[in-house]
Design an enzyme around this catalytic site. Structure first.
Site, PDB file in Angstrom:
ATOM      1  CG  ASP A 426     -32.334 -31.901  -4.038  1.00  0.00           C
ATOM      2  OD1 ASP A 426     -31.632 -31.146  -4.734  1.00  0.00           O
ATOM      3  OD2 ASP A 426     -32.794 -32.981  -4.430  1.00  0.00           O
ATOM      4  CE  LYS A 427     -34.349 -27.538  -9.791  1.00  0.00           C
ATOM      5  NZ  LYS A 427     -35.242 -28.457 -10.572  1.00  0.00           N
TER       6      LYS A 427
END
Length: 597
Positions: A426-427
């Site tokens: 995930d960022k």
């Protein structure tokens, strides 16, 4: 509504919930708050506290007969924090519905790191003494008897319970092995079995305690109570969250958790959904928008939410159930060891029983010889290494990852990591810090110097509780600009969904987003900065402007989520290990590519 939800039947507690506003509170201040509370108050005065940095608020559950909200604020101010009581639970009558302390955020003792029990320590000391018998002091081997006395009883109790169910497990084998070693006169061997297995039990208990704390932090996002609006009188009734029916109207003020999924029927504010989505950027909510349970109102405006499901069916409750179920996820190796012990143990015990009984019917001499051999079989056939090493290995692995801030949901997932071929990141909050940083700040035109622009920006953002405001103030102070007391500000007003405005030294100032300056007709005054601003936005930045009436836009800034310093090394290490790395995010493609690059 009150009769349907049994709100009148829920006895109010002595505790109320008050809300304190923390001005420019940072993550390091949370430890200061907790230490001050635990040092100064006991659970009869303050039973729980919930700091929330994005909204700059602190929820406290306190007994107003023994501790006032103002007293709590005074204590925090002594610690160097700027605190204002925004909602006094005693004055507004926000009596909490239960005297039961909450699972998370409470003032009760923290048992995350259970201490080594005295019996394990004593067993270890006597075991060590018995080992010294190999140096020629043969009489020291009798210390092994005391090691067994201290270390074996907890294991024996578990073995007894297992045998009552007509089953055999590793505990039964350990007890039989220890008793067999004693009968053979091998006291140091009996001590080794008792002590090492008791240490294994301690490590398992410690790992379980850490798992409970990790689970508690997940459970904490599920609201425990809700502020229900009475449909006839409009009064606020504090109700247990699980008693709020579908269709109820909830009052959600700044810092309040939304108890269940619903629809906004009144108000316009920003909501922090990071506990569910991992995205640190606040989400704007207005009338007609949907909200999810567990998210927190971090704006300046109260939201009225009509629930569309019960708390048990909300998104946050489903998340908690998934995590709880994952805790029981055991690895194939653990299952194999247990299955092996259930089959292997009775076979070994039966063989040993034959060896120590049948030869006696032939002759006494043969009986004594084979009895000795049977006891030896019991000792050497006990799978000590297997039964001890398996729980210890998983406990050590889970503890080691937990110390590095990684929660592995059970032994099966820990074991599965060995066969991973792809890692998907995930960022926000994973590859990035999940915290806003000021990436761009420039003057526009020649109306103001940079010093003057920073002073104006400081004046405009200081009164605001918006999380972006705290980022701006922090960046301005890092440039050496403090509160400009020589400038006068008045009529500071929040422009919903757009920004703020105020009069500073007789001039009308605006700070806000593109929508505000398009409405004011100032956006075209950006000039050559327009293309640069569009580029910042396409790369995932949050762009803001400062303008003066009659002069247009005089400054522009961009706030972004910074990439973690260690992210590059992590990705490189994974690739060098032959693992493919992917990035998934709910942000725009520009922001995703910027972080990926």
């Amino acid at each position: 509504l009150v009769e349907r939800t049994n709100l009148k039947m829920v006895a109010p507690s002595k505790f109320v919930e008050s809300t304190l506003s923390l001005i420019n509170c940072m993550s390091e201040h949370v430890d200061i708050i907790e230490e001050a509370f635990r040092r100064s108050y006991d659970p009869s005065k303050l039973r729980a506290f919930y700091p929330h940095l994005p909204s700059q608020t602190l929820k406290v559950e306190h007994n107003p007969l023994m501790l006032k909200a103002a007293d709590i604020a005074d204590l925090l101010q002594i610690q160097g924090l700027e605190v204002v009581v925004t909602i006094d639970g005693e004055v507004e009558g926000l009596l909490l519905p239960s005297d039961t302390p909450p699972v998370y955020g409470g003032m009760t003792a923290d048992n995350t790191n259970p201490s080594l029990h005295l019996n394990v320590i004593m067993s270890g000391l006597f075991w060590f003494v018995s080992i010294l018998s190999f140096l020629g002091w043969d009489w020291l081997k009798y210390a092994g008897l005391f090691s067994v006395v201290f270390g074996l009883p907890p294991v024996a109790i578990k073995a007894f319970r297992t045998m009552r169910r007509r089953e055999f497990d590793a505990n039964c084998m350990m007890v039989i092995a220890a008793l067999g070693a004693l009968l053979l006169g091998e006291f140091d061997e009996a001590a080794s079995v008792a002590f090492l297995f008791s240490v294994s039990e301690y490590l398992e208990t410690k790992a379980s305690a850490r798992a409970r704390k990790a689970l508690a932090s997940i459970v904490s996002i599920r609201p425990e109570h809700a502020n229900v609006i009475h449909p006839k009188t409009g009064d606020i009734i504090v109700s247990p969250a699980d008693k709020v029916p579908v269709g109820s109207l909830l009052s959600v003020r700044t810092g309040d958790k939304i108890a269940a999924d619903g629809i906004v029927t009144e108000g316009e504010s920003s909501v922090d959904e990071s506990s569910l989505t991992g995205e640190a950027i606040p989400v704007a909510k207005k009338e007609g928008d949907t909200v999810v349970g567990g998210s927190i109102n971090i704006g300046d405006t109260r939201l009225v939410v009509k629930t569309t499901c019960s708390v048990d069916d909300s998104a946050v409750s489903r998340l908690v159930r998934l995590v709880e179920e994952a805790q029981t996820n055991r690895s194939p190796t653990e299952k194999m060891v247990d299955s092996f012990a259930r089959l292997y143990t009775p076979i070994v015990v039966f063989m040993a029983f034959i060896m120590v009984t049948v030869p006696w019917f032939i002759s006494a001499e043969l009986g004594r010889e084979w009895c000795l051999r049977g006891l030896i079989i019991i000792v050497i056939a006990c799978p000590c290494a297997l039964t001890i090493s398996t729980p210890v290995t998983y406990a050590a692995g889970l503890a080691a990852t937990a110390q590095k801030g990684i929660i592995v949901k059970g032994g099966a997932n820990l074991e599965a990591l060995g066969s991973v071929e792809k890692v998907i990141f995930d960022k926000t909050g994973t590859l990035t810090k999940g915290e806003f940083v000021l990436s761009q700040l420039h003057t526009v035109g020649e109306h103001l110097s940079r010093q003057e622009m920073l002073e104006y920006l400081h004046l405009m953002e200081s009164p605001s509780s918006h999380p972006l405001s705290a980022t701006l103030i922090r960046a301005i102070r890092e440039e050496g600009v403090l509160n400009p007391k020589h400038r006068k500000i008045k009529n500071h007003t929040l422009l919903k969904g757009e920004g703020v405005t105020a009069d500073v030294d007789g001039e009308r100032l605006y700070v806000g987003n593109k929508r505000l300056f398009l409405r004011l007709g100032m956006y075209d005054t950006l000039g050559t900065f327009k293309d640069q601003v569009e580029k910042w936005g396409n790369n995932g930045g949050t762009v803001g402007f400062i303008g003066i009436e009659g002069k247009g836009i005089v400054g522009v800034f961009c706030v972004t989520d910074a990439v973690r310093s260690e992210a590059r090394d992590v990705v490189r290490s994974l690739r060098e290990g032959g693992i493919k790395v992917l990035l998934l995010t709910g942000d725009g493609e520009g922001a995703a590519r910027s972080v990926a690059n």
